[in-house]
Design a protein around this motif. Structure first.
Motif, short mmCIF file in Angstrom:
data_model
loop_
_atom_site.label_atom_id
_atom_site.label_comp_id
_atom_site.label_asym_id
_atom_site.label_seq_id
_atom_site.Cartn_x
_atom_site.Cartn_y
_atom_site.Cartn_z
N VAL A 888 0.86 -1.18 0.00
CA VAL A 888 0.00 0.00 0.00
C VAL A 888 0.89 1.23 0.00
O VAL A 888 1.86 1.31 0.75
CB VAL A 888 -0.91 0.03 1.24
N ARG A 889 0.56 2.19 -0.82
CA ARG A 889 1.24 3.48 -0.81
C ARG A 889 0.21 4.59 -0.69
O ARG A 889 -0.37 5.01 -1.65
CB ARG A 889 2.07 3.67 -2.11
N THR A 903 -7.70 1.23 10.09
CA THR A 903 -6.71 1.72 9.13
C THR A 903 -5.44 0.91 9.25
O THR A 903 -4.98 0.62 10.37
CB THR A 903 -6.40 3.20 9.39
N VAL A 904 -4.87 0.55 8.11
CA VAL A 904 -3.55 -0.10 8.13
C VAL A 904 -2.54 0.89 7.59
O VAL A 904 -2.77 1.58 6.60
CB VAL A 904 -3.54 -1.41 7.31
N TRP A 905 -1.40 0.97 8.28
CA TRP A 905 -0.37 1.96 7.92
C TRP A 905 1.03 1.37 7.97
O TRP A 905 2.00 2.05 7.64
CB TRP A 905 -0.47 3.17 8.84
N ILE A 926 -12.11 0.31 0.27
CA ILE A 926 -10.78 0.61 0.77
C ILE A 926 -10.40 2.02 0.34
O ILE A 926 -10.27 2.30 -0.86
CB ILE A 926 -9.73 -0.39 0.25
N GLU A 927 -10.27 2.91 1.33
CA GLU A 927 -9.83 4.27 1.05
C GLU A 927 -8.31 4.31 1.15
O GLU A 927 -7.75 3.92 2.17
CB GLU A 927 -10.44 5.24 2.05
N VAL A 928 -7.67 4.78 0.10
CA VAL A 928 -6.21 4.79 0.05
C VAL A 928 -5.72 6.23 -0.11
O VAL A 928 -6.20 6.96 -1.00
CB VAL A 928 -5.68 3.91 -1.10
N ALA A 929 -4.77 6.60 0.74
CA ALA A 929 -4.17 7.95 0.67
C ALA A 929 -2.70 7.82 0.27
O ALA A 929 -1.97 7.01 0.82
CB ALA A 929 -4.27 8.65 2.02
N ASN A 930 -2.30 8.64 -0.72
CA ASN A 930 -0.87 8.71 -1.06
C ASN A 930 -0.32 10.04 -0.54
O ASN A 930 -0.90 10.65 0.36
CB ASN A 930 -0.65 8.53 -2.57
N SER A 984 2.25 5.06 -5.84
CA SER A 984 1.02 5.43 -5.13
C SER A 984 -0.08 4.40 -5.35
O SER A 984 -0.12 3.71 -6.37
CB SER A 984 0.52 6.80 -5.61
N GLY A 985 -0.98 4.33 -4.37
CA GLY A 985 -2.19 3.52 -4.52
C GLY A 985 -2.11 2.17 -3.84
O GLY A 985 -1.15 1.82 -3.16
#
Length: 997
Positions: A888-889, A903-905, A926-930, A984-985
């Motif tokens: 995950v990025r 949330t996984v980080w 799944i909300e993904v933040a770059n 990203s993503g």
């Protein structure tokens, strides 16, 4: 108990007689639901008049939501055009009052720096005669037959350490106008010219920052012998102060020969508030003068307190809980109006005829001059402590506040001595490879806290400069953060949360120029930061309980300045080196004087306990300190070190040296034994000679030399692992807690040995709060052994509790995961159009946004939402089912069938979905933040309508539509159109796995 727990004070210290079961339950409850006081904090920077009530409230509310519990308020002027709110004006004070009220409403504590900028204590209200001063001198050579009148020139000021550019024209004029005569001395001109080595540093004209790596951690005496023809006999130094009139004319001639006349005076040292808001620029106040400090505090802190309704002796009505002294970046001073009197009172002799040593002249001989300068520096330290630091602490106490101090960098005192005066000693560490290396301050602050019995060791965390560019995020900081935890830090105060005074449409928004990581609500991933902060809070809570276990105590030499640096062999690694199998702390002579010996261990009033004291490799020690060492030895301590031969001071000289020699002979028996000597003394043991003289660095023997003695006397290693795992260990009345973490980006399976057998072990996971029994372990003697699996940079706590009694299974079992479904294909992905992304995109397979042919995706920064629907075979196991996201990025928040799961980080990039999973039509979101970098790079291809020539653009000032077509706006430009894009993503593979429980 809840109100006590909220203070984050170790319960076993408050109630040492609590039943073991009660202590255990409190520890577990605090871990699962940590008190607010253990939440991380932020340096909350305001930029020279750019502030408004709306942004203050929004900042604080976003902190509350994300799990931030403290702010350090500082206003500076760094890289941003000035705003309209004048520092300390009525409008400014009204906004600060609003800030305190909002922080109180939200339960966020406020720490106030004691001056504008971050440097120290000063401002435009500080007059030159109340500022930091140095003793300057001019020199005039005269002879008996000189006929012309002698006019002694006024000595010029020394150059400011940071250069003349730090002074405004007004300050420069005030500085040049200030001068006060101190003395006029004359002596026969030496036949030769030799100066005291490094005299500007030793006489405290300059003290550069230790982080610059060009500064000695401590000052040593010159070993060379000065030619007697270059010395000045003190008996021949004449006091001619009364022989000079107000015009500087000298009414005196020598009877014969050539003489040097020195006119000594006091001048400002050039230290100013930095980087203060322009209306807050001014001199730093005199650090030896309580009156000067009181006037400063009344002009700054006092005005603020009056506005927010704080009164001496009354409980604060607002959220201000601390005053703060940040890193000491003011340099040193060596003079003030009362210095000579204070010196004479404290040292027992008049310094007047030694004044030429200030300027490098050798008075009597090199050793005598060095001793005088040692006494001079010690006096400055005592004055700083008594008339500056302690006064600030008392000032805070009157308002029911505490004092925190970062005791390092350009500090003219001993770092450890300065820090121990704080209610909370504080460290700083910079983001790895993004600035300076100040990790030494972590060793110092943790040592201070441990020895003094203070539970909190906060750190100004992840400071950065120049090339950070919004690149840091929770996963990238995990390894260094865990290093800090293992090194002794137990509360992060992130540098920096820049007050976001610009409209929310203008992101990433305001910055502190190129400095700091961007830990604020304008970050792309800020809505997901709470899970990371929860991890940090849980770790902080556990690491504030009990006391840290360390076996080795390094004694810092007396005197100042001093930066405590342990031997490099005691650290594994470099910039973020980890403690080895026996932990250590440093202490000062004044701290050691309060220790006693219990069961052959050195014990301090706060509870810190050590098995061995290691003396510094120094030829000097005062009789007072040597008597403390002797007392501890007689009581049963183990001491490693070699005998001193003299005192460092002129106090009671030469009798002081005779005392040292006599005591050394009594303790060590042989003054200089080349072979290893292990000698009983009283109930203790003194170990010297041999390899104890082989130094690692400058002050201490190699780490292995010390640990060999610990092993010889029956102390096994506190922690050992056969793989790359770091640790720290805390102990309470009935429990032991070890924090362990993988130092690599690969999974590891290691065998660990813990020096405790307090019950059966549990594994506590600070990311999700999961507590599980360790099923396989072996206990033999004082050691527990067990296997440990850790994913990339993964950490956990291994907790031993006397209440935990279960038998180990017969053999270790490795956890295994079984993949049952692959969800890596056919996703709908929604982007936010206001940041340039498409409203919806179909991903037949997972892909890196930065490689997309669609420029809206390629340059996208922000949060995108991945969705898909799938069925699950209900006949399969219905617990221990995980969604594994692969790569995950950079952060991801998972919702399944309308239930937000978290949330996984960081690794392992998975989350338990057992509670929300159903057989048919599972809706997965799944909300993904770059990161911001890609959108900033893409915008460099568009018209620049931002800050030009240090001024805000007119469209922003006038509130008119923005003329350009950029999506982003920021006050610091850190990319160009050709900069590398960032992966990203959601990259996957995304799978459902079942794990053995």
């Amino acid at each position: 108990m809840k109100c006590l727990a909220s203070l984050c004070i170790p319960l076993f210290l408050l109630f040492p007689c609590l039943p073991a079961s009660t202590q255990s339950n409190n520890l577990k409850a605090g871990f699962l639901r940590p008190p607010a006081n253990c939440r991380p904090g932020v340096y909350w920077y305001f930029m020279d008049g750019n502030m408004n009530a709306e942004s203050i409230t929004r900042d604080l509310e976003s902190m509350k939501t994300a799990g931030i519990g403290q702010v350090v308020f500082l206003e500076v002027n760094v890289g941003i055009p000035r705003g309209n709110v004048t520092f300390l004006s009525d409008e400014w004070l009204h906004l600060f009052s609003h800030l305190v009220k909002e922080a109180t409403r939200l339960g966020i504590s406020v720490t106030l720096g004691i001056g504008p900028g971050w440097t120290g204590s000063g401002g435009p209200w500080v007059t030159a005669n109340r500022s930091m001063q140095t003793l300057v001198a001019s020199e005039t050579v005269i002879q008996a037959n000189d006929a012309a009148p002698v006019v002694l020139p006024v000595p010029p000021p020394e150059k400011p350490f940071f250069g003349e550019g730090t002074l405004t024209d007004e300050l420069r004029d005030k500085r040049n106008a200030f001068y006060e005569d101190v003395a006029v001395l004359a002596f026969p001109a030496p036949e030769k010219q030799e100066k005291i080595a490094s005299w500007p540093e030793k006489a405290f004209y300059y003290r550069a920052p230790y982080t610059s790596s060009i500064v000695k951690p401590f000052l040593t005496e010159a070993t060379t012998v000065v030619d007697p023809a270059a010395t000045i006999p003190r008996r021949e130094v004449l006091d001619l102060t009364e022989k000079m009139d107000k015009q500087g004319r000298l009414h005196w001639r020598p009877q014969s020969g050539k003489w040097i006349v020195m006119r000594f005076g006091s001048r400002n040292n050039g230290a100013v508030t930095r980087p203060a808001p322009i209306p807050g620029l001014g001199f730093e106040c005199d650090k030896f003068d309580t009156t000067a400090l009181k006037d400063h505090l009344n002009a700054y802190v006092g005005r603020i307190f009056e506005k927010v309704g704080m009164k001496p002796g009354k409980q604060s009505p607002g959220g201000i809980t601390f005053l703060h002294m940040d890193s000491w970046e003011m340099g040193s001073q060596n003079w003030s109006q009362h210095f000579r009197k204070e010196f004479s009172r404290r040292r027992g002799y008049d310094p007047l005829k030694y004044f030429p040593a200030y300027r490098g002249y050798v008075v009597d001989n090199a050793q005598v001059s060095e001793r005088f300068l040692w006494d001079m520096r010690l006096t400055t330290q005592e004055l700083i402590f008594e008339y500056h630091v302690k006064f600030v602490k008392e000032y805070a106490k009157k308002y029911n506040l505490k004092l925190s101090i970062e005791p390092y960098d350009m500090n003219p005192t001993s770092d450890l001595e300065l820090g121990r005066l704080a209610d909370v000693p504080m460290a700083e560490f910079w983001s790895l490879h993004r600035g300076f290396n100040s990790s030494f301050s972590v060793i110092e602050a943790s040592s201070i806290a441990h020895v003094e019995g203070k539970p909190q060791v906060p750190a100004e965390a992840f400071t950065a400069q120049d090339n950070e560019g919004w690149q840091q995020h929770p996963a990238s900081m995990k390894n260094q953060g865990d290093w800090a935890f293992a090194a002794g830090v137990n509360r992060f105060v992130y540098h920096t949360f820049q007050n976001q005074f610009l409209p929310d449409s203008l992101k990433p928004g305001a910055t502190m120029g190129p400095y700091g990581i961007h830990w604020d609500r304008s970050q792309t991933w800020w809505p997901m930061a709470g899970s990371y902060h929860q991890y940090v809070t849980r770790c902080s809570y556990l690491l504030q309980q009990g006391r840290t276990v360390a076996d080795i105590l390094y004694l810092a030499p007396e005197g100042c300045p001093h930066v405590f640096v342990p031997p490099s062999s005691a650290i594994r690694g470099d910039t973020i080196g980890d403690r080895r199998e026996y932990n250590f702390d440093g202490c000062t002579a004044s701290q050691l004087a309060r220790a006693k010996v219990v069961n052959k261990k050195i014990v301090f009033p706060g509870g810190a306990t050590y098995r061995v004291l290691v003396l510094p490799a120094s030829e000097t020690m005062t009789p007072e300190l040597l008597s403390v060492v002797e007392r501890l030895l007689k009581a049963g301590a183990m001491v490693i070190g070699n005998p001193p031969s003299r005192s460092p001071s002129l106090v009671n000289y030469p009798a002081c040296d005779k005392e040292v020699v006599a005591a050394a002979k009594r303790i060590w028996a042989v003054a200089d034994d080349p072979s290893l000597s292990i000698r009983p003394y009283g109930k203790g043991t003194i170990i010297s000679g041999g390899n104890t003289k082989e130094l690692d660095g400058q002050l201490y023997p190699f780490y292995e030399t010390v640990t060999a003695m610990l092993k010889r006397y029956g102390a096994p290693a506190d922690f050992e692992a056969d793989g790359p795992v770091r640790y720290t260990h805390r102990t309470g009345g009935h429990w032991d807690v070890y924090f362990v973490s993988n130092t690599t980006d690969k999974p590891v399976n290691v065998q660990c040995r813990f020096r405790t057998t307090k019950g059966a072990p549990e594994r506590w996971d600070a990311i999700n709060g999961k507590i599980s029994r360790v099923k396989y372990f072996e206990q033999e003697g004082p050691v527990t052994s067990l296997p440990l699996q850790l994913d990339a940079f993964e950490s956990c706590f291994i907790v031993f509790d006397e209440n935990n009694r279960w038998a180990s299974i017969s053999a270790p079992v490795e956890k295994k995961s079984l993949q049952v479904m692959d969800l890596s294909t056919e996703w709908k992905v929604a982007f936010d159009k206001k940041w340039g992304g498409p409203e919806m995109a179909d991903f037949s397979r997972l892909q890196d946004w930065s490689r997309s042919p669609d420029s809206g995706i390629r340059y996208y920064s922000g949060i995108a939402v991945y969705t898909k629907t799938f069925d699950y075979n209900a006949s399969m196991k219905q617990s221990g089912i995980y969604l594994d996201l692969g790569k995950v990025r950079n952060l991801a928040r998972i919702t399944l069938n309308g239930k937000e799961l978290g949330t996984v980080w960081t690794a392992p990039w998975r989350i338990d979905i057992s509670s929300a999973l159903k057989q048919k039509n599972n809706v997965l979101k799944i909300e993904v933040a770059n990161l911001w970098a890609n959108r900033l790079i893409g915008d460099e291809r568009r018209t620049d309508d931002g800050i030009k020539n240090g001024a805000w653009p007119q469209w922003l000032i006038n509130g008119t539509p923005r003329p350009g077509n950029r999506y982003t706006f920021t006050t610091s430009r850190q990319y160009n159109a050709n900069s590398r894009l960032f992966e990203s993503g959601l990259l996957g593979p995304v799978t459902i796995t079942i794990e053995d429980e």
